[in-house]
Write a protein that holds these residues in place. Sequence first.
Motif, PDB file in Angstrom:
ATOM      1  N   ARG A  21       0.823  -1.040  -0.486  1.00  0.00           N
ATOM      2  CA  ARG A  21       0.333  -0.106  -0.018  1.00  0.00           C
ATOM      3  C   ARG A  21       1.249   1.438   0.410  1.00  0.00           C
ATOM      4  O   ARG A  21       2.085   1.135   0.393  1.00  0.00           O
ATOM      5  CB  ARG A  21      -1.265   0.118   1.398  1.00  0.00           C
ATOM      6  N   ALA A  22      -0.069   2.381   0.022  1.00  0.00           N
ATOM      7  CA  ALA A  22       1.242   2.760  -0.383  1.00  0.00           C
ATOM      8  C   ALA A  22       0.747   4.553   0.969  1.00  0.00           C
ATOM      9  O   ALA A  22      -0.168   4.313   1.164  1.00  0.00           O
ATOM     10  CB  ALA A  22       0.845   4.564  -1.903  1.00  0.00           C
ATOM     11  N   PRO A  23       1.950   4.948   1.473  1.00  0.00           N
ATOM     12  CA  PRO A  23       1.959   5.271   2.350  1.00  0.00           C
ATOM     13  C   PRO A  23       0.714   7.135   2.316  1.00  0.00           C
ATOM     14  O   PRO A  23       0.366   7.516   1.991  1.00  0.00           O
ATOM     15  CB  PRO A  23       2.857   5.904   2.963  1.00  0.00           C
ATOM     16  N   ILE A  24       0.521   6.579   2.972  1.00  0.00           N
ATOM     17  CA  ILE A  24      -1.055   7.955   3.402  1.00  0.00           C
ATOM     18  C   ILE A  24      -0.609   8.668   4.448  1.00  0.00           C
ATOM     19  O   ILE A  24      -0.810   8.392   5.818  1.00  0.00           O
ATOM     20  CB  ILE A  24      -2.357   7.779   3.376  1.00  0.00           C
ATOM     21  N   GLY A  25      -0.230  10.108   4.415  1.00  0.00           N
ATOM     22  CA  GLY A  25       0.015  11.217   5.810  1.00  0.00           C
ATOM     23  C   GLY A  25      -1.443  11.389   6.259  1.00  0.00           C
ATOM     24  O   GLY A  25      -2.513  11.332   5.420  1.00  0.00           O
ATOM     25  N   GLY A  26      -0.801  12.408   6.700  1.00  0.00           N
ATOM     26  CA  GLY A  26      -2.462  13.261   7.365  1.00  0.00           C
ATOM     27  C   GLY A  26      -2.570  14.608   6.156  1.00  0.00           C
ATOM     28  O   GLY A  26      -3.534  15.032   6.462  1.00  0.00           O
ATOM     29  N   TRP A  27      -1.124  15.070   4.865  1.00  0.00           N
ATOM     30  CA  TRP A  27      -1.884  15.631   4.190  1.00  0.00           C
ATOM     31  C   TRP A  27      -3.371  15.571   3.781  1.00  0.00           C
ATOM     32  O   TRP A  27      -3.454  16.176   2.863  1.00  0.00           O
ATOM     33  CB  TRP A  27      -0.761  16.051   3.715  1.00  0.00           C
ATOM     34  N   THR A  28      -3.297  14.058   3.663  1.00  0.00           N
ATOM     35  CA  THR A  28      -4.617  13.906   2.208  1.00  0.00           C
ATOM     36  C   THR A  28      -5.491  14.273   3.274  1.00  0.00           C
ATOM     37  O   THR A  28      -7.089  14.216   2.122  1.00  0.00           O
ATOM     38  CB  THR A  28      -4.383  12.163   2.076  1.00  0.00           C
ATOM     39  N   LEU A  29      -6.167  13.823   4.621  1.00  0.00           N
ATOM     40  CA  LEU A  29      -7.188  13.962   5.545  1.00  0.00           C
ATOM     41  C   LEU A  29      -7.066  15.974   5.561  1.00  0.00           C
ATOM     42  O   LEU A  29      -8.282  16.101   5.114  1.00  0.00           O
ATOM     43  CB  LEU A  29      -7.168  13.509   6.670  1.00  0.00           C
ATOM     44  N   ALA A  30      -5.459  16.816   5.491  1.00  0.00           N
ATOM     45  CA  ALA A  30      -5.797  18.120   5.789  1.00  0.00           C
ATOM     46  C   ALA A  30      -6.522  18.377   3.669  1.00  0.00           C
ATOM     47  O   ALA A  30      -6.880  19.947   4.254  1.00  0.00           O
ATOM     48  CB  ALA A  30      -4.591  18.784   6.045  1.00  0.00           C
ATOM     49  N   ALA A  32      -8.162  17.176   1.995  1.00  0.00           N
ATOM     50  CA  ALA A  32      -9.741  17.058   1.672  1.00  0.00           C
ATOM     51  C   ALA A  32     -10.380  17.955   3.104  1.00  0.00           C
ATOM     52  O   ALA A  32     -11.310  18.554   1.723  1.00  0.00           O
ATOM     53  CB  ALA A  32      -9.658  15.784   2.581  1.00  0.00           C
ATOM     54  N   LEU A  33      -9.837  18.037   3.694  1.00  0.00           N
ATOM     55  CA  LEU A  33     -10.499  19.326   4.150  1.00  0.00           C
ATOM     56  C   LEU A  33     -10.669  20.526   3.862  1.00  0.00           C
ATOM     57  O   LEU A  33     -11.653  21.407   3.685  1.00  0.00           O
ATOM     58  CB  LEU A  33     -10.493  18.975   5.674  1.00  0.00           C
ATOM     59  N   LEU A  34      -9.509  20.278   3.155  1.00  0.00           N
ATOM     60  CA  LEU A  34      -9.045  22.389   2.845  1.00  0.00           C
ATOM     61  C   LEU A  34     -10.270  21.837   1.297  1.00  0.00           C
ATOM     62  O   LEU A  34     -10.894  23.052   0.999  1.00  0.00           O
ATOM     63  CB  LEU A  34      -7.802  22.030   2.104  1.00  0.00           C
ATOM     64  N   VAL A  35      -9.970  21.177   0.359  1.00  0.00           N
ATOM     65  CA  VAL A  35     -11.306  21.598  -0.841  1.00  0.00           C
ATOM     66  C   VAL A  35     -12.718  21.162  -0.327  1.00  0.00           C
ATOM     67  O   VAL A  35     -13.360  22.042  -0.969  1.00  0.00           O
ATOM     68  CB  VAL A  35     -11.228  20.154  -1.950  1.00  0.00           C
ATOM     69  N   ALA A  36     -12.547  20.664   0.755  1.00  0.00           N
ATOM     70  CA  ALA A  36     -14.545  20.458   0.835  1.00  0.00           C
ATOM     71  C   ALA A  36     -14.242  22.067   1.208  1.00  0.00           C
ATOM     72  O   ALA A  36     -15.516  23.002   1.447  1.00  0.00           O
ATOM     73  CB  ALA A  36     -15.125  19.417   2.032  1.00  0.00           C
ATOM     74  N   GLY A  37     -13.985  22.964   2.525  1.00  0.00           N
ATOM     75  CA  GLY A  37     -14.189  24.078   3.030  1.00  0.00           C
ATOM     76  C   GLY A  37     -13.707  25.066   2.136  1.00  0.00           C
ATOM     77  O   GLY A  37     -14.786  26.269   1.741  1.00  0.00           O
TER      78      GLY A  37
END
Length: 62
Positions: A21-30, A32-37
Motif C-alpha cells: 500500500r502507498a503510505p498515506i500521511g496526514g496531508w491527504t485528510l488535510a 480533503a478538508l481544505l477542498v471541502a471547505g
Amino acid sequence: MLGLPFAWVAIQRWLGGFTERAPIGGWTLAAALLVAGVVALVATLRHALAAVRIRPASALRE
C-alpha cells in the motif's frame, strides 16, 4: 474537523489488510478538508453576493 480522527483510523484499518500500500500521511485528510471547505465557501459566497445585490424593497415585494 471532528470526523478527521475517525476517518484516519478507518483508513488505517481498511488499508491494513493489504500487503502493499502507498503510505498515506496526514496531508491527504488535510487536503480533503481544505477542498471541502473551499467548495462550501464558494457556494456560500455566491449566494451571499447574489442576496446583497438585490434591493431590499424589491425583495420584499416578491
